[in-house]
Each structure stands twice: as C-alpha cells, then as structure tokens.
Design an enzyme around this catalytic site. Structure first.
Site, PDB file in Angstrom:
ATOM      1  N   ASP A 172       0.826  -1.211   0.000  1.00  0.00           N
ATOM      2  CA  ASP A 172       0.000   0.000   0.000  1.00  0.00           C
ATOM      3  C   ASP A 172       0.856   1.254   0.000  1.00  0.00           C
ATOM      4  O   ASP A 172       2.047   1.222   0.313  1.00  0.00           O
ATOM      5  CB  ASP A 172      -0.933   0.020   1.221  1.00  0.00           C
ATOM      6  CG  ASP A 172      -0.189   0.093   2.542  1.00  0.00           C
ATOM      7  OD1 ASP A 172       0.800  -0.661   2.714  1.00  0.00           O
ATOM      8  OD2 ASP A 172      -0.560   0.908   3.408  1.00  0.00           O
ATOM      9  N   GLU A 204       0.185  -1.157   5.618  1.00  0.00           N
ATOM     10  CA  GLU A 204       1.230  -0.751   6.561  1.00  0.00           C
ATOM     11  C   GLU A 204       1.054   0.713   6.946  1.00  0.00           C
ATOM     12  O   GLU A 204       1.250   1.093   8.094  1.00  0.00           O
ATOM     13  CB  GLU A 204       2.616  -0.949   5.938  1.00  0.00           C
ATOM     14  CG  GLU A 204       3.782  -0.721   6.901  1.00  0.00           C
ATOM     15  CD  GLU A 204       4.285   0.717   6.982  1.00  0.00           C
ATOM     16  OE1 GLU A 204       5.091   0.998   7.872  1.00  0.00           O
ATOM     17  OE2 GLU A 204       3.862   1.570   6.166  1.00  0.00           O
TER      18      GLU A 204
HETATM   19 ZN    ZN Z   1       6.728   2.184   4.132  1.00  0.00          ZN
END
Ligand code: ZN
Length: 411
Positions: free
Chosen positions: A84, A179
C-alpha cells in the site's frame, strides 16, 4: 551471475494504485490493493517461486525459494515489503519519469502547477549528482514507499531462481497491505511464512539500517463543559475548549516534536476540536526509552486527574492506548541480524547508517509477535508526497545487499 533488474518491476508496480485508507475499517482497507497482490502472485508463479500463497481475504502474498542442495539446514530468512501507499497523497495515475545522470539542479516536476524538486528544499539531492532519479509528475506520490522494497525483493528472488548455482538456505518472501495505516501485520501468518528471522525492506537512503524504534501510544482527552449564555455565565460556565488548552499547558513545553530529535521523546497534539460544551484533543506519545515512555503516560494521566480535582470529577476523560513498542530488546539477542547487514554493506563499500527510527515499522510489530525483523533501506526519498523520488543506482545496490544477506545466511 545474471542479475534481474528491479527498475522495470518498480515502474510497473507504481502504476497500480494501492492507496490504503484508515477510514474504511475493513481488511484490506481498500480493495485496489488486491490489484498489485494479484500481479505479484502471477509474477512469482511465472518466475518459479514455490509455495505461493495469496490470502485473498486479507490481501497478503507469501512465497518461498527452497534451499539449494546442501543448504537445507541453513537458517530460513525472510524479506517483507508492503504494497500500500500513504493515504496522505494520491497514488492514482502515477506517471514515473527517469531523470538520467542528475546534474544537481532543480527538477521541474510539473511546469503547469509549478512543482519543483529542488536541492534547496531537499538537501539529500546534493548527494545524488550523477544518479538516475525516478520522480513523479508533481501530482501524485511516487510509491517508492514501499514498492521500491517490493521490486527489490522480487529482483532478488528472480536472480536466485535464474542462477541455480548460487547456494542459499530457505528464503521466504511476503508482501503485506495497510502498513501505512498501522494494519500491516494484523493478519500476517508467521507460521505460514516460515522464516525464523526477517528483514522489512521499507527504509530510505542507501545504507540505512533500523532496529530501534519508538514506544508509541495515543492519548485522547475529552472535556465536558457547561455552556451558559455568556451574559449570565459568572460562576456557572465551564468552557471545555479552555480546559483543553489548560491540559496542554500542563505538558512539558520542550517535549514536542518541534523541539526534539534523535532519542528524545515527545507529546504531539495531533488534533483539537471544541466548543464551550464539549472539547476533544488527541495526542501521540513517543519515546525510545521504556521508562521515559511510561513516565510520559503517567504524566498525561496525572494532568487529567489534576483538572478533575480543579473542575470536578468527570470533567476530563483521558484514554490511552498503546500502539507499538521498541523492537530493540527483541533484536539484541540475535545480533547476527545486525552484524550480517553491516558486513554485507562493508563488503559492498556501502556506509552503514545505523540510527534509531523516530517512528515505527511493521518489523517492530512482527518482532513482538515472534519474528525478529530489522528494517533495511530501499533507496527512496521524501516519502508520502509528490516530491518523492528514488535513485536507480541505490535501488540496484539494495538488491545487492539482499543477495549478500542471502549468501550470509546460506552458511
Ligand atoms: Zn513504508
């Protein structure tokens, strides 16, 4: 040795929008992250990665490169990157451009909107003269955080698979979602992954090695006031916004991100909302040192208690929630994780920049779940914005670092 290149992979991955979103409450937070997961699954299968598992419920992709003959008993080592991109700046329609042989001057990213990447604003550029830089068109982020890591791990895997004469132990790779919104390890399957130790490849400048991060908590202060017509308020009104202001004044002025660096912790006021009747302020609390971290949380609570004594029980509600912890205590017993990186970098002539992170990493979370996991550089810079860029030469050197680690753990 025939080395696979990470750059064509990187240019392919950044064109896929994988922005995460912390407002959806789902896992993965956005379905478009599956677009990259599906591509990675296919590319892994095409290059001959074994045991490819795509967790379609939560958007994780795992794979393995089995040990070569004679190295079956070597330590299983893993490499992890996140798919992401930050929710702060759009990652849609990323148009990467390569500035060859950078001359040290300003790079006009977008002449219409007058977006210029300048060494005056970003001094890291001054060290990049002569490099080929991958930049944005000034309207999106680049996504080197962390597609540079994804591409580097994929190039390492392909290199191992196309050169069966390179001896190595069991190598595990994984790509994770979310994340950037702190959810990257929620559904990470450590037993399935199968590595004893791993590295996240999610840092910045070439040479960076991180295994010490903040202890982190968030604190919310809710103040209940009493609104009364201001003309008739004497001894009756309780202004919730002013009590928020007072709460903040009870915290140490200098323990603020504006005035701290290195291993100094802080209270950071992230948001404040209020009226006379109700007010809320939100904080994040950070410190590398566990004792100082606990002290900060105690002080935060004590400020609320003091105000309740002053204004009446129940005026101020303080809630604290731990977010992540410093991984250093879990890395220290496995010093080979650090020593091997330093040795590999020294052999490659790369200066190791060993510094505490003023933030967290997925590796910190994984370390606490039982997978000790320092963080390695990617060769990307200026994350989370349109000035993000990556150095082609540094990215290729990161692949060399990964291959060096594979070799170090083959014994
Ligand atoms: Zn990162």
């Amino acid at each position: 040795m025939k080395k696979a290149d990470c750059i064509d992979k990187f240019l392919r991955y950044v064109k896929i929008d994988t922005q995460s979103d912390d407002s959806t409450g789902t896992s993965p937070s956005t379905m478009k992250q599956h677009d990259l997961a599906r591509l990675l699954e296919k590319e892994m299968l095409d290059m001959g990665v074994s045991n490819v598992v795509y967790d379609k419920d939560h958007c994780y992709v795992y794979g393995e490169i089995p040990a070569t003959k004679g190295c079956e008993d070597a330590t299983a080592i893993g490499f992890i990157a996140h798919m992401d991109t930050s929710d702060e700046v759009s990652g849609k329609d990323v148009k990467p451009r390569i500035v060859e042989n950078y001359d040290g001057g300003d790079i006009v990213l977008n002449s219409e909107q007058n977006v210029v990447l300048s060494p005056n604003d970003f001094p890291s550029l001054k060290e990049k003269v002569g490099d080929d830089l991958i930049v944005t068109d000034g309207t999106t982020l680049l996504g080197a955080d962390d597609k540079a890591g994804v591409a580097e791990i994929m190039a390492m895997a392909e290199t191992l698979l196309t050169n069966p004469d390179i001896a190595h132990g069991p190598i595990k790779i994984a790509f994770t979602p979310d994340e950037e919104i702190g959810g990257g390890t929620d559904y990470f399957d450590i037993p399935l992954f199968g590595a004893k130790f791993a590295y996240t490849v999610d840092g910045g400048k070439l040479g960076e090695l991180e295994y010490e991060n903040f202890n982190a908590a968030e604190g919310v202060v809710r103040v209940h006031g009493r609104s009364v017509h201001p003309g008739d308020a004497k001894n009756k009104m309780v202004n919730a916004s002013l009590i928020c202001y007072e709460f903040h004044s009870l915290l140490p002025v200098f323990q603020n991100p504006m005035y701290t660096e290195k291993r100094e912790g802080f209270f950071h006021l992230t948001e404040i909302n209020g009226s006379t009747e109700e007010a809320t302020c939100s904080y994040i609390i950070r410190d590398h040192d566990e004792a100082l971290f606990n002290q900060k949380k105690e002080l935060f609570k004590a400020a609320g208690e003091f105000l309740n004594k002053k204004y009446g029980e129940g005026t101020v509600e303080v809630t604290l929630r731990d977010q992540y912890r410093n991984m250093i205590e879990l890395i220290r017993p496995h010093s080979h994780l650090i020593d091997n990186v330093k040795k590999v970098m020294a052999d490659l002539g790369i200066e190791c920049i060993d510094q505490p992170i003023r933030g967290g990493t997925d590796g910190a979370m994984l370390s606490y779940k039982g997978l000790p996991c320092p963080n390695l550089c990617t060769g990307g810079y200026n994350y989370h914005g349109k000035y993000e860029y990556a150095s082609v030469q540094e990215m290729r050197s990161v692949v060399d670092i990964l291959l060096g680690l594979v070799e170090a753990y083959s014994k």
